[in-house]
Design an enzyme around this catalytic site. Structure first.
Site, mmCIF file in Angstrom:
data_model
loop_
_atom_site.group_PDB
_atom_site.id
_atom_site.type_symbol
_atom_site.label_atom_id
_atom_site.label_comp_id
_atom_site.label_asym_id
_atom_site.label_seq_id
_atom_site.Cartn_x
_atom_site.Cartn_y
_atom_site.Cartn_z
ATOM 1 N N TYR A 46 0.848 -1.199 0.000
ATOM 2 C CA TYR A 46 0.000 0.000 0.000
ATOM 3 C C TYR A 46 0.877 1.240 0.000
ATOM 4 O O TYR A 46 1.921 1.252 0.643
ATOM 5 C CB TYR A 46 -0.910 0.036 1.239
ATOM 6 C CG TYR A 46 -2.364 0.030 0.853
ATOM 7 C CD1 TYR A 46 -2.933 1.177 0.289
ATOM 8 C CD2 TYR A 46 -3.150 -1.107 0.983
ATOM 9 C CE1 TYR A 46 -4.257 1.176 -0.118
ATOM 10 C CE2 TYR A 46 -4.467 -1.118 0.579
ATOM 11 C CZ TYR A 46 -5.020 0.034 0.027
ATOM 12 O OH TYR A 46 -6.311 0.028 -0.382
ATOM 13 N N GLU A 48 -0.620 4.970 -0.620
ATOM 14 C CA GLU A 48 -1.373 6.155 -1.053
ATOM 15 C C GLU A 48 -0.477 7.380 -1.015
ATOM 16 O O GLU A 48 0.281 7.573 -0.075
ATOM 17 C CB GLU A 48 -2.598 6.354 -0.152
ATOM 18 C CG GLU A 48 -3.724 5.404 -0.525
ATOM 19 C CD GLU A 48 -4.933 5.491 0.405
ATOM 20 O OE1 GLU A 48 -5.053 6.473 1.144
ATOM 21 O OE2 GLU A 48 -5.742 4.556 0.369
ATOM 22 N N ASP A 196 -6.363 12.108 -26.471
ATOM 23 C CA ASP A 196 -6.447 10.749 -25.939
ATOM 24 C C ASP A 196 -5.787 9.830 -26.965
ATOM 25 O O ASP A 196 -6.394 9.486 -27.981
ATOM 26 C CB ASP A 196 -7.923 10.389 -25.719
ATOM 27 C CG ASP A 196 -8.101 8.968 -25.191
ATOM 28 O OD1 ASP A 196 -7.120 8.213 -25.163
ATOM 29 O OD2 ASP A 196 -9.252 8.624 -24.819
ATOM 30 N N THR A 222 -3.992 4.836 -22.738
ATOM 31 C CA THR A 222 -3.900 3.520 -22.137
ATOM 32 C C THR A 222 -2.515 2.993 -22.466
ATOM 33 O O THR A 222 -1.841 3.509 -23.363
ATOM 34 C CB THR A 222 -4.942 2.537 -22.712
ATOM 35 O OG1 THR A 222 -4.771 2.503 -24.133
ATOM 36 C CG2 THR A 222 -6.358 2.956 -22.391
ATOM 37 N N LYS A 225 -2.639 -1.076 -25.477
ATOM 38 C CA LYS A 225 -3.041 -1.279 -26.886
ATOM 39 C C LYS A 225 -1.766 -1.340 -27.728
ATOM 40 O O LYS A 225 -0.967 -2.245 -27.494
ATOM 41 C CB LYS A 225 -4.029 -0.183 -27.262
ATOM 42 C CG LYS A 225 -5.311 -0.306 -26.414
ATOM 43 C CD LYS A 225 -6.333 0.778 -26.640
ATOM 44 C CE LYS A 225 -7.513 0.584 -25.682
ATOM 45 N NZ LYS A 225 -8.493 1.671 -25.758
ATOM 46 N N ARG A 231 -2.583 -3.555 -18.653
ATOM 47 C CA ARG A 231 -3.742 -2.663 -18.629
ATOM 48 C C ARG A 231 -3.474 -1.553 -17.628
ATOM 49 O O ARG A 231 -3.299 -1.812 -16.431
ATOM 50 C CB ARG A 231 -5.003 -3.410 -18.196
ATOM 51 C CG ARG A 231 -5.214 -4.747 -18.844
ATOM 52 C CD ARG A 231 -6.599 -5.232 -18.622
ATOM 53 N NE ARG A 231 -7.464 -4.553 -19.556
ATOM 54 C CZ ARG A 231 -7.604 -4.916 -20.825
ATOM 55 N NH1 ARG A 231 -6.962 -5.950 -21.308
ATOM 56 N NH2 ARG A 231 -8.397 -4.242 -21.607
HETATM 57 C C1 LIG Z 1 -9.509 2.058 -24.964
HETATM 58 C C2 LIG Z 1 -9.752 3.494 -24.865
HETATM 59 C C3 LIG Z 1 -10.044 4.104 -23.644
HETATM 60 C C4 LIG Z 1 -10.380 3.361 -22.356
HETATM 61 O O1 LIG Z 1 -9.567 2.431 -21.933
HETATM 62 P P1 LIG Z 1 -9.991 1.323 -20.859
HETATM 63 O O2 LIG Z 1 -8.670 0.917 -20.324
HETATM 64 O O3 LIG Z 1 -10.710 0.273 -21.608
HETATM 65 O O4 LIG Z 1 -10.851 1.970 -19.831
HETATM 66 C C5 LIG Z 1 -10.178 5.484 -23.626
HETATM 67 N N1 LIG Z 1 -10.047 6.213 -24.741
HETATM 68 C C6 LIG Z 1 -9.798 5.661 -25.945
HETATM 69 C C7 LIG Z 1 -9.679 6.523 -27.149
HETATM 70 C C8 LIG Z 1 -9.657 4.278 -26.050
HETATM 71 O O5 LIG Z 1 -9.455 3.738 -27.242
#
Ligand SMILES: *Cc1c(COP(=O)(O)O)cnc(C)c1O
Length: 390
Positions: A46, A48, A196, A222, A225, A231
């Site tokens: 932990y 925080e 994003d 993220t 991907k 994740r």
């Molecule tokens: C995948 C994605 C997210 C969210 O990701 P999670 O980890 O699934 O919550 C946010 N914005 C875009 C553009 C994405 O492709």
């Protein structure tokens, strides 16, 4: 493993992953090192707070890990600590985006994002997402004729609606984004610009997609991907007297989250280092090359590729073809039966419902990790064509 039930199911899933052709655009296969960090004793700790400022003791080691993750995140995208702050604690992409709005946009004010049906993400202010309940989405879409971004139209909407924040960067958009133009649009209406880059972060890291950093105020991504990590998510913010970084850090903790997931943060650090290697640059180039071949082959076989092609790791095809073809869900099911995993996806101006839309989305990030090259893409395209024309 003592728990035989779960052990068996993990084995089953590993086998499934090996058996199929994985064209899910948001998935990838992480390295053994990433898995090792994820499965480490760091999960027991932990802490925080932030490095050097924790509410718990015994955090000297995890402080080093979190600091290293921050340093590597900046290094990968060529950023200096003077100019950019990075928060590595968001648990995933959706909570990261939520945190940015919660930190910087007053409740019920306007955020401008792309419509889900055109390729935007749920967290860009769609009604079914909390981001669309706590804030008001000013939607924009793509042009009906080209299915690409129409910057003049986006500018018109932004000036008329004056959103507090504009979001660029999508879930299903196959072309590069003119971030410079988005900066001008944001300046014209006094909005913050958030990019994003969840989908294409690995392509930016690999140098095959434009970087949003010269233009954005905030960049979220993220890490699982194209970036090929565990994740998780990162929030980068410009460091200046607006104190965006301080507001974001406070919103993540204590605002939204508790203890950081240090096993996840360590795994992100591992993935970020991997992404700095020449091998990763080569990988990113191959991902894009493979996707282009896949799109060209499918087009040659008679499938309508949305946006007329791709410059990224993903593409959408219109399987419904205005009623002459099959719905996206049927197409995805038929492909799954044949061992090819994709997801159904809306296409711009879709006349069908999101649960059974007019198209499918395909991506090459995962198969390229497994070594697929152009010739494999041709085979995959032929297989898709055969299955869907049955
Ligand atoms: C995948 C994605 C997210 C969210 O990701 P999670 O980890 O699934 O919550 C946010 N914005 C875009 C553009 C994405 O492709």
């Amino acid at each position: 493993m003592k728990d035989k039930q779960i052990q068996k199911l993990i084995k089953e899933e590993e086998k499934r992953q090996k058996r199929v052709i994985n064209l899910v655009a948001s998935e990838n296969y992480v390295s053994k090192d990433v898995l090792t960090a994820l499965g480490s004793a760091l999960t027991n700790k932990y802490g925080e707070g932030y490095p050097g400022k924790r509410y718990y003791r015994g955090t000297k080691v995890v402080d080093k890990i979190e600091t290293l993750a921050q340093e590597r995140a900046r290094m990968l995208f060529g950023l200096t600590p003077e100019e950019w702050s990075v928060n590595v604690q968001p648990l995933s992409g959706s909570p990261a985006n939520f945190a940015v709005y919660a930190a910087l946009v007053p409740l019920h004010e306007k955020i401008m994002g792309m419509l889900l049906s055109h390729g935007g993400h749920l967290t860009h202010g769609q009604k079914v997402s909390m981001t669309g309940k706590f804030w008001t989405q000013v939607p924009y879409g793509v042009s009906a004729s080209t299915e690409r971004l129409d910057y003049d139209e986006i500018e018109k909407i932004a000036i008329a609606e004056k959103p507090k924040l504009i979001i660029a960067g999508f879930t299903a958009y196959a072309h590069s984004i003119d971030f410079k133009r988005f900066r001008k649009i944001a300046d014209a209406c006094g909005a913050l610009l958030m990019v994003d880059m969840s989908h294409f972060a690995g392509l930016v890291a690999g140098g095959v997609y434009p970087s949003p950093f010269p233009y954005a105020d905030i960049v979220t991504t993220t890490t699982h991907k194209t970036l090929r990590g565990p994740r998780s998510a990162l929030i980068f913010s410009k460091r200046d007297d607006r104190e965006l970084d301080k507001k974001i850090d406070k919103t993540i903790l204590p605002g939204l989250q508790g203890g950081p997931h240090f096993n996840q943060i360590a795994a992100v650090a591992v993935a970020l280092k991997e992404a700095m290697s020449p091998a990763f640059k080569k990988y990113a180039r191959q991902v894009v090359k493979n996707c282009k071949v896949l799109a060209d082959e499918l087009a040659r076989l008679g499938w309508r590729v949305v946006e007329g092609g791709t410059e990224t790791h993903l593409l959408r095809i219109d399987t419904w073809q205005g009623g002459k073809g099959i719905g996206g869900k049927d197409a995805a099911n038929m492909l799954e039966d044949a061992g090819i995993i994709v997801n159904e996806n809306t296409i711009p101006f879709d006349t069908r419902k999101p649960l059974d839309p007019s198209g499918i989305r395909l991506g090459t990030a995962a198969e390229t990790t497994r070594g697929a090259k152009e010739k494999d893409m041709k085979k995959i395209a032929a297989k898709i064509d055969k299955v869907l024309k049955k």
